[in-house]
Design an enzyme around this catalytic site. Structure first.
Site, PDB file in Angstrom:
ATOM      1  N   GLY A 156     -25.096  -2.966   5.519  1.00  0.00           N
ATOM      2  CA  GLY A 156     -25.857  -2.458   4.616  1.00  0.00           C
ATOM      3  C   GLY A 156     -25.040  -2.537   3.140  1.00  0.00           C
ATOM      4  O   GLY A 156     -24.379  -3.248   2.871  1.00  0.00           O
ATOM      5  N   HIS A 170     -25.490 -10.833   0.502  1.00  0.00           N
ATOM      6  CA  HIS A 170     -26.328 -10.541   1.774  1.00  0.00           C
ATOM      7  C   HIS A 170     -27.659 -11.334   1.623  1.00  0.00           C
ATOM      8  O   HIS A 170     -28.197 -11.712   2.627  1.00  0.00           O
ATOM      9  CB  HIS A 170     -26.596  -9.046   2.043  1.00  0.00           C
ATOM     10  CG  HIS A 170     -25.152  -8.383   2.433  1.00  0.00           C
ATOM     11  ND1 HIS A 170     -24.571  -7.695   1.489  1.00  0.00           N
ATOM     12  CD2 HIS A 170     -24.414  -8.235   3.606  1.00  0.00           C
ATOM     13  CE1 HIS A 170     -23.732  -6.977   2.044  1.00  0.00           C
ATOM     14  NE2 HIS A 170     -23.446  -7.426   3.189  1.00  0.00           N
ATOM     15  N   GLY A 219     -21.490 -14.307   6.542  1.00  0.00           N
ATOM     16  CA  GLY A 219     -20.957 -15.172   5.607  1.00  0.00           C
ATOM     17  C   GLY A 219     -19.489 -15.529   5.956  1.00  0.00           C
ATOM     18  O   GLY A 219     -18.758 -14.947   6.662  1.00  0.00           O
ATOM     19  N   ARG A 220     -19.169 -16.740   5.052  1.00  0.00           N
ATOM     20  CA  ARG A 220     -17.569 -17.218   5.246  1.00  0.00           C
ATOM     21  C   ARG A 220     -16.728 -16.416   4.693  1.00  0.00           C
ATOM     22  O   ARG A 220     -15.602 -16.509   4.549  1.00  0.00           O
ATOM     23  CB  ARG A 220     -17.811 -18.503   4.723  1.00  0.00           C
ATOM     24  CG  ARG A 220     -18.247 -19.734   5.752  1.00  0.00           C
ATOM     25  CD  ARG A 220     -18.313 -20.927   5.225  1.00  0.00           C
ATOM     26  NE  ARG A 220     -17.008 -21.427   5.092  1.00  0.00           N
ATOM     27  CZ  ARG A 220     -16.703 -22.633   4.956  1.00  0.00           C
ATOM     28  NH1 ARG A 220     -17.588 -23.495   4.294  1.00  0.00           N
ATOM     29  NH2 ARG A 220     -15.365 -22.966   4.442  1.00  0.00           N
ATOM     30  N   ASP A 263     -16.040 -13.318   5.245  1.00  0.00           N
ATOM     31  CA  ASP A 263     -15.511 -12.977   6.547  1.00  0.00           C
ATOM     32  C   ASP A 263     -14.914 -14.012   7.751  1.00  0.00           C
ATOM     33  O   ASP A 263     -15.606 -14.249   8.628  1.00  0.00           O
ATOM     34  CB  ASP A 263     -16.094 -11.806   7.024  1.00  0.00           C
ATOM     35  CG  ASP A 263     -16.279 -10.818   6.097  1.00  0.00           C
ATOM     36  OD1 ASP A 263     -15.319 -10.167   5.914  1.00  0.00           O
ATOM     37  OD2 ASP A 263     -17.551 -10.505   5.653  1.00  0.00           O
ATOM     38  N   SER A 315     -18.725  -8.119  -2.337  1.00  0.00           N
ATOM     39  CA  SER A 315     -18.446  -7.460  -1.352  1.00  0.00           C
ATOM     40  C   SER A 315     -18.888  -5.894  -1.486  1.00  0.00           C
ATOM     41  O   SER A 315     -19.024  -5.466  -2.835  1.00  0.00           O
ATOM     42  CB  SER A 315     -16.818  -7.239  -1.135  1.00  0.00           C
ATOM     43  OG  SER A 315     -16.539  -6.089  -0.054  1.00  0.00           O
ATOM     44  N   ARG A 374     -17.435  -3.497  -0.675  1.00  0.00           N
ATOM     45  CA  ARG A 374     -16.371  -2.489  -1.226  1.00  0.00           C
ATOM     46  C   ARG A 374     -15.996  -2.753  -2.717  1.00  0.00           C
ATOM     47  O   ARG A 374     -15.219  -1.945  -3.242  1.00  0.00           O
ATOM     48  CB  ARG A 374     -15.182  -2.913  -0.251  1.00  0.00           C
ATOM     49  CG  ARG A 374     -15.635  -2.044   1.019  1.00  0.00           C
ATOM     50  CD  ARG A 374     -14.179  -2.455   1.850  1.00  0.00           C
ATOM     51  NE  ARG A 374     -14.150  -1.913   3.252  1.00  0.00           N
ATOM     52  CZ  ARG A 374     -14.888  -2.218   4.355  1.00  0.00           C
ATOM     53  NH1 ARG A 374     -15.156  -3.665   4.436  1.00  0.00           N
ATOM     54  NH2 ARG A 374     -14.536  -1.578   5.541  1.00  0.00           N
TER      55      ARG A 374
END
Length: 296
Positions: free
Chosen positions: A31, A37, A147-148, A150, A185, A187
């Site tokens: 989320g 995303h 996703g790349r 991560d 991100s 974050r």
């Protein structure tokens, strides 16, 4: 767009789509959706006929003292974004639905999960592998998109799918970046304006290594030392700045001479926020121009 809260509802919807001849795509997320995303959803949409997005802040991949309670939860906004992006349905279970009373099974991960983030978040990838296995079991997709950014997570999941003979193609989508090169991100929302400026050192450090590699530099230390210095000047602390084999994630020592492809992966803290990023040297373009290039 459909909305499912219960695991059985996701399974029924995906079974129904397959029965109608559709290829099912899965996009697992936690989320707080952003353009990165939405690019994953677009990739799944391009490859499949029925796209299911999952939104679940998975508690088993957070360690003690990490940001589980703080992690942004924006379900209503996320649902609107998924609908606009063309998702066919969203699965947003609560914790009890995914980890009901009495459940105790975990997916054990191997060497791919050991270095890099595995050193600093020792239980993280077991939690990731467990929840992803559950989601793949429920949805039964032809394709699942990650996703790349991560990168280690992507490799752990690829290893999981190969080892367990799961009939799904794992697609790694290109990292989506802010205009200044910072990887998108959820974050990033934690960062103050000053911290956000400091975080730009991450793509700049990666870009410098990309350019050195393109000029023919293959000494690990010569690629790592400038990146580490740049990040040390900007970040509160560094978890790692390492070169690794892009497939096995085995770490190359600073004295190594590396081959024609190498993963350069970083994890740093800016304030209290942990940020990760990577490039595959020999494959990826520099994530951002150097300031002198931007001015020219």
């Amino acid at each position: 767009m459909e909305f499912w809260r219960h695991p059985g509802d996701l399974r029924v919807a995906c079974d129904r789509a397959r029965a109608g001849g559709s290829r099912v795509g899965l996009v697992p997320t936690m989320g707080a959706l952003h353009a990165g995303h939405l690019a994953l959803i677009a990739e799944a949409r391009r490859r499949t006929d029925f796209v299911a997005v999952t939104i679940f802040v998975n508690p088993t991949q957070f360690g003690a003292g990490e940001d589980l309670a703080r992690y942004p939860r924006t379900l209503e906004r996320d649902l609107a974004a998924c609908a606009e992006a063309g998702a066919d349905g969203v699965f947003a279970p609560d914790v009890a639905a995914m980890y009901p009373p009495g459940e105790e099974t975990r997916v054990r991960v191997g060497a791919t999960a050991g270095p890099l983030c595995g050193v600093h978040r020792p239980a993280h990838f077991e939690g990731v592998a467990t929840v992803v296995t559950k989601l793949l079991s429920l949805a039964g997709p032809c394709v699942a998109v990650f996703g790349r950014k991560d990168y280690q997570q992507l490799q752990v999941i690829r290893r999981l799918v190969a080892d367990l003979f799961l009939p799904v193609e794992i697609v790694g989508a290109t990292t989506v970046r802010e205009p200044d090169g910072l990887a998108m991100s959820s974050r990033n929302a934690y960062l103050s304006p000053e911290q956000r400026r400091a975080a730009r050192a991450i793509p700049l450090a990666l870009a410098g290594a990309c350019r050195a590699f393109a000029r023919g530099e293959r000494r690990a230390a010569a690629l790592l030392e400038p990146a580490r210095a740049r990040l040390a000047a900007a970040a509160t602390s560094i978890d790692y700045v390492d070169l690794a084999d892009p497939e096995s994630l085995a770490i190359w020592s600073d004295s190594a001479a590396i081959g024609e492809r190498a993963l350069l992966a970083v994890a740093v803290r800016v304030g209290t926020t942990r940020l990760i990023d990577n490039v595959v040297l020999g494959e990826d373009a520099p994530p951002v121009a150097e300031p002198s290039e931007e001015a020219s």
